[in-house]
Design a protein around this motif. Structure first.
Motif, PDB file in Angstrom:
ATOM      1  N   MET A 195       9.115  -1.709  12.272  1.00  0.00           N
ATOM      2  CA  MET A 195       9.537  -0.419  11.736  1.00  0.00           C
ATOM      3  C   MET A 195       9.027   0.730  12.602  1.00  0.00           C
ATOM      4  N   GLY A 196       7.800   0.589  13.109  1.00  0.00           N
ATOM      5  CA  GLY A 196       7.263   1.609  14.000  1.00  0.00           C
ATOM      6  C   GLY A 196       8.027   1.665  15.309  1.00  0.00           C
ATOM      7  N   ALA A 197       8.346   0.478  15.864  1.00  0.00           N
ATOM      8  CA  ALA A 197       9.084   0.419  17.129  1.00  0.00           C
ATOM      9  C   ALA A 197      10.484   1.002  16.983  1.00  0.00           C
ATOM     10  N   TRP A 198      11.054   0.867  15.782  1.00  0.00           N
ATOM     11  CA  TRP A 198      12.380   1.432  15.515  1.00  0.00           C
ATOM     12  C   TRP A 198      12.302   2.917  15.150  1.00  0.00           C
ATOM     13  N   GLU A 199      11.095   3.453  15.132  1.00  0.00           N
ATOM     14  CA  GLU A 199      10.852   4.871  14.838  1.00  0.00           C
ATOM     15  C   GLU A 199      11.330   5.263  13.444  1.00  0.00           C
ATOM     16  N   PHE A 200      11.090   4.369  12.480  1.00  0.00           N
ATOM     17  CA  PHE A 200      11.411   4.669  11.096  1.00  0.00           C
ATOM     18  C   PHE A 200      10.282   5.491  10.484  1.00  0.00           C
ATOM     19  N   PRO A 201      10.575   6.274   9.444  1.00  0.00           N
ATOM     20  CA  PRO A 201       9.549   7.078   8.770  1.00  0.00           C
ATOM     21  C   PRO A 201       8.447   6.202   8.171  1.00  0.00           C
ATOM     22  N   PRO A 202       7.274   6.794   7.903  1.00  0.00           N
ATOM     23  CA  PRO A 202       6.112   6.042   7.403  1.00  0.00           C
ATOM     24  C   PRO A 202       6.380   5.229   6.142  1.00  0.00           C
ATOM     25  N   GLU A 203       7.240   5.725   5.228  1.00  0.00           N
ATOM     26  CA  GLU A 203       7.459   4.984   3.990  1.00  0.00           C
ATOM     27  C   GLU A 203       8.076   3.609   4.243  1.00  0.00           C
ATOM     28  N   PHE A 204       8.890   3.491   5.301  1.00  0.00           N
ATOM     29  CA  PHE A 204       9.488   2.200   5.630  1.00  0.00           C
ATOM     30  C   PHE A 204       8.474   1.294   6.328  1.00  0.00           C
ATOM     31  N   VAL A 205       7.622   1.891   7.153  1.00  0.00           N
ATOM     32  CA  VAL A 205       6.549   1.130   7.795  1.00  0.00           C
ATOM     33  C   VAL A 205       5.631   0.542   6.724  1.00  0.00           C
ATOM     34  N   ASN A 206       5.278   1.364   5.727  1.00  0.00           N
ATOM     35  CA  ASN A 206       4.388   0.912   4.652  1.00  0.00           C
ATOM     36  C   ASN A 206       5.004  -0.207   3.834  1.00  0.00           C
ATOM     37  N   VAL A 207       6.296  -0.097   3.564  1.00  0.00           N
ATOM     38  CA  VAL A 207       6.985  -1.143   2.795  1.00  0.00           C
ATOM     39  C   VAL A 207       6.905  -2.478   3.522  1.00  0.00           C
ATOM     40  N   ALA A 208       7.275  -2.478   4.801  1.00  0.00           N
ATOM     41  CA  ALA A 208       7.285  -3.727   5.567  1.00  0.00           C
ATOM     42  C   ALA A 208       5.880  -4.287   5.753  1.00  0.00           C
ATOM     43  N   ARG A 209       4.907  -3.415   5.918  1.00  0.00           N
ATOM     44  CA  ARG A 209       3.543  -3.860   6.196  1.00  0.00           C
ATOM     45  C   ARG A 209       2.801  -4.296   4.943  1.00  0.00           C
ATOM     46  N   HIS A 210       3.046  -3.619   3.813  1.00  0.00           N
ATOM     47  CA  HIS A 210       2.169  -3.794   2.656  1.00  0.00           C
ATOM     48  C   HIS A 210       2.813  -4.386   1.407  1.00  0.00           C
ATOM     49  N   TRP A 211       4.113  -4.706   1.428  1.00  0.00           N
ATOM     50  CA  TRP A 211       4.755  -5.112   0.173  1.00  0.00           C
ATOM     51  C   TRP A 211       4.090  -6.337  -0.464  1.00  0.00           C
ATOM     52  N   ALA A 212       3.535  -7.240   0.358  1.00  0.00           N
ATOM     53  CA  ALA A 212       2.897  -8.442  -0.179  1.00  0.00           C
ATOM     54  C   ALA A 212       1.369  -8.373  -0.107  1.00  0.00           C
ATOM     55  N   ASP A 213       0.836  -7.205   0.198  1.00  0.00           N
ATOM     56  CA  ASP A 213      -0.612  -7.025   0.331  1.00  0.00           C
ATOM     57  C   ASP A 213      -1.197  -6.571  -1.002  1.00  0.00           C
ATOM     58  N   PRO A 214      -1.942  -7.428  -1.696  1.00  0.00           N
ATOM     59  CA  PRO A 214      -2.467  -7.071  -3.027  1.00  0.00           C
ATOM     60  C   PRO A 214      -3.504  -5.957  -2.999  1.00  0.00           C
ATOM     61  N   THR A 215      -4.063  -5.687  -1.825  1.00  0.00           N
ATOM     62  CA  THR A 215      -5.074  -4.624  -1.735  1.00  0.00           C
ATOM     63  C   THR A 215      -4.448  -3.240  -1.588  1.00  0.00           C
ATOM     64  N   TYR A 216      -3.139  -3.212  -1.319  1.00  0.00           N
ATOM     65  CA  TYR A 216      -2.437  -1.927  -1.143  1.00  0.00           C
ATOM     66  C   TYR A 216      -1.874  -1.499  -2.484  1.00  0.00           C
ATOM     67  N   ARG A 217      -2.525  -0.544  -3.142  1.00  0.00           N
ATOM     68  CA  ARG A 217      -2.118  -0.104  -4.474  1.00  0.00           C
ATOM     69  C   ARG A 217      -2.097   1.426  -4.560  1.00  0.00           C
ATOM     70  N   PRO A 218      -1.084   2.042  -3.995  1.00  0.00           N
ATOM     71  CA  PRO A 218      -1.004   3.510  -4.050  1.00  0.00           C
ATOM     72  C   PRO A 218      -0.828   4.011  -5.477  1.00  0.00           C
ATOM     73  N   GLU A 219      -1.443   5.134  -5.784  1.00  0.00           N
ATOM     74  CA  GLU A 219      -1.354   5.685  -7.140  1.00  0.00           C
ATOM     75  C   GLU A 219       0.034   6.229  -7.438  1.00  0.00           C
ATOM     76  N   GLU A 220       0.649   6.868  -6.461  1.00  0.00           N
ATOM     77  CA  GLU A 220       1.975   7.445  -6.674  1.00  0.00           C
ATOM     78  C   GLU A 220       3.056   6.365  -6.620  1.00  0.00           C
ATOM     79  N   ILE A 221       4.087   6.553  -7.411  1.00  0.00           N
ATOM     80  CA  ILE A 221       5.221   5.625  -7.408  1.00  0.00           C
ATOM     81  C   ILE A 221       5.970   5.755  -6.087  1.00  0.00           C
TER      82      ILE A 221
END
Length: 279
Positions: free
Chosen positions: A196-222
């Motif tokens: 996602m970073g190499a494709w120059e996508f915005p941070p929200e897409f990078v976060n989705v691909a990187r953290h969707w299965a990471d149980p430690t990633y728990r942002p407060e905002e929806i």
């Protein structure tokens, strides 16, 4: 060193050294995104760009006529479809539509894995997009939107591609299919974020691909990752010890109103419509 450990070491080293070959965005998606970023582009010009890919053209008409757009009058041609979808949404939706082009292989074994990975992605996307539609009905002022969840839910698992591509060069690995599952679980998130970073996508897409299965990633905002996680839990793609308890977290957070949503006719009718749109 076993073949499995050797391949895992190769993947880790290439990730750490930024030498892992990442998939490139499909050409038609690049053209659409470039056109959408041009402040002077109009709907007619955008239609011409999309028309260069007949398969994408047909899919855009299908999207325009889907429950996602919430219209009853059907469109019959690409220009009408682009007009209905709008330039703001067309960039993400067209990119999402092109993702399937990446999940291909000439190796029959890898082709099977690719097909399964894409089907799982579609199933999770169906829930994610449907959930977002219901969420937006009751949250008019949110910055979240349907076109972004469409793209996010179809790229969230993009990190599996380089793993499968690398494994294709070592067919002996497939004597132990559990290795692939381990490698994907261990590495796909980091790889997906890199893509996602190499494709120059915005941070929200990078976060989705990187953290969707990471149980430690728990942002407060929806955010978009919440909708994708719910879809992945419902489909069994994201393994949890207690599905009801995991989903209750999202009820408490305000992403979904109650568990009854998933058994409602309204939800399941829209889910089937969304799945049909991307099939």
């Amino acid at each position: 060193m076993s073949t499995e450990n050797a391949l895992l070491t190769i993947l880790v080293d290439r990730i750490n050294n930024d030498t892992l070959v990442l998939p490139t965005l499909p050409e038609v998606a690049i053209k659409v995104r470039q056109a959408a970023d041009n402040p002077d582009v109009n709907l007619m010009q955008m239609s011409e760009v999309i028309s260069q890919d007949p398969a994408l053209s047909a899919r855009m008409i299908k999207v325009a006529n889907s429950a996602i757009m919430g219209r009853t009058v059907k469109v019959s041609n690409l220009q009408q479809a682009v007009t209905r979808i709008g330039l703001r949404q067309i960039k993400n939706i067209a990119t999402a539509m092109a993702m399937e082009q990446l999940f291909v292989s000439n190796n029959e074994l890898i082709k099977g894995y690719m097909s399964k990975a894409w089907q799982k992605t579609l199933n999770v996307a169906g829930h994610s997009i449907t959930l977002m539609a219901f969420y937006l009905q009751n949250n008019k002022r949110t910055s979240l939107n349907s076109d972004s969840i469409t793209l996010a839910s179809l790229v969230y698992n993009i990190g599996v591609l380089p793993i499968l591509t690398e494994a294709e060069r070592h067919p002996e690995v497939f004597a132990n299919p559990s290795f692939l599952a381990h490698a994907i679980q261990k590495l796909s998130g980091k790889i997906g974020g890199s893509i996602m970073g190499a494709w120059e996508f915005p941070p929200e897409f990078v976060n989705v691909a990187r953290h969707w299965a990471d149980p430690t990633y728990r942002p407060e905002e929806i955010g978009y990752v919440d909708f994708i996680r719910i879809g992945a839990i419902l489909e069994g793609t994201l393994q949890v010890s207690d599905k009801s308890a995991a989903l209750q977290t999202y009820i408490d957070k305000g992403v979904i109103p109650s568990m009854q949503l998933f058994s409602s006719d309204e939800y399941n009718d829209m889910l089937e419509s969304v799945k049909d749109t991307f099939s």
